[in-house]
Motif scaffolding. Sequence first.
Motif, PDB file in Angstrom:
ATOM      1  N   ALA A  33       2.553 -16.509  42.993  1.00 54.68           N
ATOM      2  CA  ALA A  33       1.856 -15.314  43.430  1.00 54.68           C
ATOM      3  C   ALA A  33       1.942 -15.237  44.945  1.00 54.68           C
ATOM      4  CB  ALA A  33       0.399 -15.358  43.002  1.00 54.68           C
ATOM      5  N   VAL A  51       0.327  -9.787  44.696  1.00 58.29           N
ATOM      6  CA  VAL A  51       1.208  -9.448  43.587  1.00 58.29           C
ATOM      7  C   VAL A  51       1.474 -10.711  42.794  1.00 58.29           C
ATOM      8  CG1 VAL A  51       3.276  -9.734  45.029  1.00 58.29           C
ATOM      9  CG2 VAL A  51       3.392  -8.329  42.959  1.00 58.29           C
ATOM     10  N   ASN A  52       1.552 -10.581  41.474  1.00 57.16           N
ATOM     11  CA  ASN A  52       1.818 -11.765  40.662  1.00 57.16           C
ATOM     12  C   ASN A  52       3.297 -12.150  40.763  1.00 57.16           C
ATOM     13  OD1 ASN A  52       2.867  -9.654  39.114  1.00 57.16           O
ATOM     14  ND2 ASN A  52       2.448 -10.733  37.199  1.00 57.16           N
ATOM     15  N   SER A  54       5.874 -11.986  38.894  1.00 58.96           N
ATOM     16  CA  SER A  54       6.929 -11.104  38.409  1.00 58.96           C
ATOM     17  C   SER A  54       6.918  -9.741  39.090  1.00 58.96           C
ATOM     18  CB  SER A  54       6.805 -10.924  36.904  1.00 58.96           C
ATOM     19  OG  SER A  54       5.581 -10.290  36.592  1.00 58.96           O
ATOM     20  N   ASP A  56       4.722  -7.296  38.444  1.00 54.43           N
ATOM     21  CA  ASP A  56       4.232  -6.190  37.620  1.00 54.43           C
ATOM     22  C   ASP A  56       2.717  -6.017  37.686  1.00 54.43           C
ATOM     23  OD1 ASP A  56       4.294  -7.731  34.284  1.00 54.43           O
ATOM     24  OD2 ASP A  56       3.609  -8.460  36.216  1.00 54.43           O
ATOM     25  N   ARG A  57       2.042  -6.892  38.417  1.00 56.74           N
ATOM     26  CA  ARG A  57       0.613  -6.725  38.632  1.00 56.74           C
ATOM     27  C   ARG A  57       0.312  -6.802  40.121  1.00 56.74           C
ATOM     28  NH1 ARG A  57      -2.543 -10.944  35.309  1.00 56.74           N
ATOM     29  NH2 ARG A  57      -0.609 -12.137  35.442  1.00 56.74           N
ATOM     30  N   THR A  58      -0.378  -5.790  40.611  1.00 51.42           N
ATOM     31  CA  THR A  58      -0.720  -5.738  42.029  1.00 51.42           C
ATOM     32  C   THR A  58      -2.226  -5.561  42.201  1.00 51.42           C
ATOM     33  OG1 THR A  58      -0.294  -3.360  42.091  1.00 51.42           O
ATOM     34  CG2 THR A  58       1.526  -4.819  42.706  1.00 51.42           C
ATOM     35  N   TYR A  59      -2.713  -6.000  43.342  1.00 50.14           N
ATOM     36  CA  TYR A  59      -4.141  -6.007  43.623  1.00 50.14           C
ATOM     37  C   TYR A  59      -4.324  -5.605  45.085  1.00 50.14           C
ATOM     38  CZ  TYR A  59      -3.738  -9.045  39.549  1.00 50.14           C
ATOM     39  OH  TYR A  59      -3.415  -9.562  38.328  1.00 50.14           O
ATOM     40  N   SER A  71       4.967  -5.051  47.233  1.00 51.99           N
ATOM     41  CA  SER A  71       6.063  -5.216  46.280  1.00 51.99           C
ATOM     42  C   SER A  71       6.818  -6.491  46.627  1.00 51.99           C
ATOM     43  CB  SER A  71       7.003  -4.005  46.308  1.00 51.99           C
ATOM     44  OG  SER A  71       7.590  -3.835  47.580  1.00 51.99           O
TER      45      SER A  71
END
Length: 126
Positions: A33, A51-52, A54, A56-59, A71
């Motif tokens: 991460a 961002v994780n 991969s 595909d998950r953002t915070y 990104s």
Amino acid sequence: QVQLVESGGGLVQAGGSLRLSCAASGRTFSSYAMGWFRQAPGPEREFVAAVNWSGDRTYYADSVKGRFTISRDNAPNTVYLYLQMNSLKPEDTAVYYCAADIRLNVVLNTGVIDYWGQGTQVTVAS
């Protein structure tokens, strides 16, 4: 040798945009991460976005939601992390750091993160 190298900071007028980049190498950062943090003059380093592994998950912190976009590009030997910053405000002025940890919760909670870059200055003039 582990390296996280930020670039893209600078001086911009309020309402303008900047794109920060971070090149991470020396570990399998494609499994990590990653996040952006900032520190204005003072002791506290503030979470900005994460961002994780991969992508595909953002915070986001509430203060930047809707204006900043995080990104990443998991290239074979170097992972690139980006922060697109739009509608910049004077209160966004800070040194921006990229960071990486195998544990997403550590990044989200600004815990004891394994790897940090050296920082890049962003100054937003009013």
